[in-house]
Write an enzyme that holds these catalytic residues in place. Sequence first.
Site, short mmCIF file in Angstrom:
data_model
loop_
_atom_site.label_atom_id
_atom_site.label_comp_id
_atom_site.label_asym_id
_atom_site.label_seq_id
_atom_site.Cartn_x
_atom_site.Cartn_y
_atom_site.Cartn_z
N LYS A 82 0.54 -1.33 0.03
CA LYS A 82 -0.12 -0.80 0.00
C LYS A 82 0.98 0.50 -0.19
CE LYS A 82 -4.44 1.95 2.23
NZ LYS A 82 -5.03 1.77 3.30
N LEU A 154 -4.38 -10.51 1.23
CA LEU A 154 -4.88 -11.38 1.20
C LEU A 154 -5.71 -12.42 -0.83
CD1 LEU A 154 -7.02 -9.38 3.76
CD2 LEU A 154 -5.29 -11.24 3.90
N ASP A 203 -14.22 3.76 9.54
CA ASP A 203 -14.38 3.53 8.13
C ASP A 203 -15.06 1.95 8.07
OD1 ASP A 203 -14.74 4.60 5.95
OD2 ASP A 203 -13.03 4.87 5.47
N ASN A 208 -14.48 -2.15 2.96
CA ASN A 208 -13.18 -1.90 4.04
C ASN A 208 -13.46 -3.36 4.85
OD1 ASN A 208 -11.49 -0.09 3.17
ND2 ASN A 208 -12.58 1.80 4.43
N ASP A 220 -8.26 -1.02 6.09
CA ASP A 220 -7.92 0.15 6.07
C ASP A 220 -7.59 0.30 6.83
OD1 ASP A 220 -7.69 2.28 4.58
OD2 ASP A 220 -9.97 2.37 3.07
P1 ATP Z 1 -8.65 4.88 -1.13
O1 ATP Z 1 -9.10 5.06 -0.16
O2 ATP Z 1 -8.03 6.02 -1.45
O3 ATP Z 1 -10.03 4.11 -2.17
P2 ATP Z 1 -7.74 3.18 0.96
O4 ATP Z 1 -7.08 3.63 1.71
O5 ATP Z 1 -9.39 2.38 0.63
O6 ATP Z 1 -7.94 3.82 -0.80
P3 ATP Z 1 -7.55 0.28 1.00
O7 ATP Z 1 -8.99 0.25 1.42
O8 ATP Z 1 -6.91 -0.34 2.40
O9 ATP Z 1 -6.84 1.40 0.46
O10 ATP Z 1 -7.32 -0.84 -0.17
C1 ATP Z 1 -7.49 -0.91 -1.77
C2 ATP Z 1 -8.19 -1.79 -2.28
O11 ATP Z 1 -6.89 -2.69 -2.11
C3 ATP Z 1 -9.16 -3.15 -1.28
O12 ATP Z 1 -10.07 -2.35 -1.52
C4 ATP Z 1 -8.91 -4.16 -1.76
O13 ATP Z 1 -9.74 -4.36 -2.67
C5 ATP Z 1 -7.30 -4.23 -1.85
N1 ATP Z 1 -6.71 -4.65 -0.64
C6 ATP Z 1 -5.84 -3.65 0.49
N2 ATP Z 1 -5.53 -4.61 1.10
C7 ATP Z 1 -5.03 -5.93 0.32
C8 ATP Z 1 -4.72 -7.15 0.96
N3 ATP Z 1 -3.72 -7.23 1.91
N4 ATP Z 1 -4.77 -7.83 0.34
C9 ATP Z 1 -5.28 -8.12 -0.78
N5 ATP Z 1 -5.89 -7.60 -1.51
C10 ATP Z 1 -6.02 -5.59 -0.55
MN MN Z 2 -10.34 1.39 1.84
#
Ligand code: ATP
Ligand code: MN
Length: 266
Positions: A82, A154, A203, A208, A220
């Site tokens: 990330k 994941l 959130d 999430n 997240d």
């Molecule tokens: P933004 O808010 O700007 O969209 P975010 O902060 O919501 O970004 P995350 O929700 O942490 O970011 O991750 C975005 C997406 O990435 C998730 O919805 C998921 O599909 C994928 N993702 C995040 N972490 C993982 C992980 N460890 N393994 C697989 N997929 C992941």
């Molecule tokens: Mn998110």
Amino acid sequence: DDDFWHGDDRTGEVKDKDKDKADRATNELVMDQRTRMILLKMISRGIVSEVHGAISTGKEANVYGAVLDPLDGTRPLHRAIKIYKTAILVFKDRERYITGEHRFKRGANKKNNREMVKQWAEKEFRNLKRLHAASIPCPEPLELKSHVLVMEFLGNKRGYAYPRLRDATLSDEGTENPWRPVYIQLLGIMRRLFRVCNLVHADLSEYNILYDKNKLYIIDVSQSVEHEHPRALEFLRMDIKNVGDFFRRKGVDTLQDRAIFDFITA
Ligand code: ATP
Ligand code: MN
């Protein structure tokens, strides 16, 4: 040195191929020099071997797939990276999550903004550690450097990420609504998050949470706050409402928000 950029089949001129490839990768992955340097160092330290394409490109962060080829020749391990964006405007409403004194003034300059983004990455890293230690299903946090967070991937062995709960399809075998046990599972997670981790997600929604084989994974958590945060209970009510709304749309006979609040906090 730029061979780790994958996901690009187009062929360029041979003599400029590498540079071209790197430039295009930079554009596609929206990575600055700093970020590229951090990733290169991680590669040389054996944290990951290859960085693949984006799993998700969001407002505040991009998430990339990556693999680590273990030196002992065992099968490659999937990773998720990330990368928090350092663009200024995106973080404007994040201040409300920060407890206590504000180390960074408004009207942030570039440097302050970078510090802020680093703080968010660090917050997510620490919160993930807490969840992981409490056995709440989540990606295990593995490495943090500045605004770049490496965590467990994941997804399945072929590198496909689990769907968000929002996009999950549940097999409907019995007479009971299949979303009901998932709902109950989530209430347990929320309670554990509150009572064992001392955290409110802040959130929490079907966006999430990842889903696979009747199991939920929380992601997240950069904005998650401790009980002591002045707005913690307000955020908890918001989480409860989002979760309730989602499962009601799935036809689950949900508990009243008030009852859930008591279940989590009592
Ligand atoms: P933004 O808010 O700007 O969209 P975010 O902060 O919501 O970004 P995350 O929700 O942490 O970011 O991750 C975005 C997406 O990435 C998730 O919805 C998921 O599909 C994928 N993702 C995040 N972490 C993982 C992980 N460890 N393994 C697989 N997929 C992941
Ligand atoms: Mn998110």
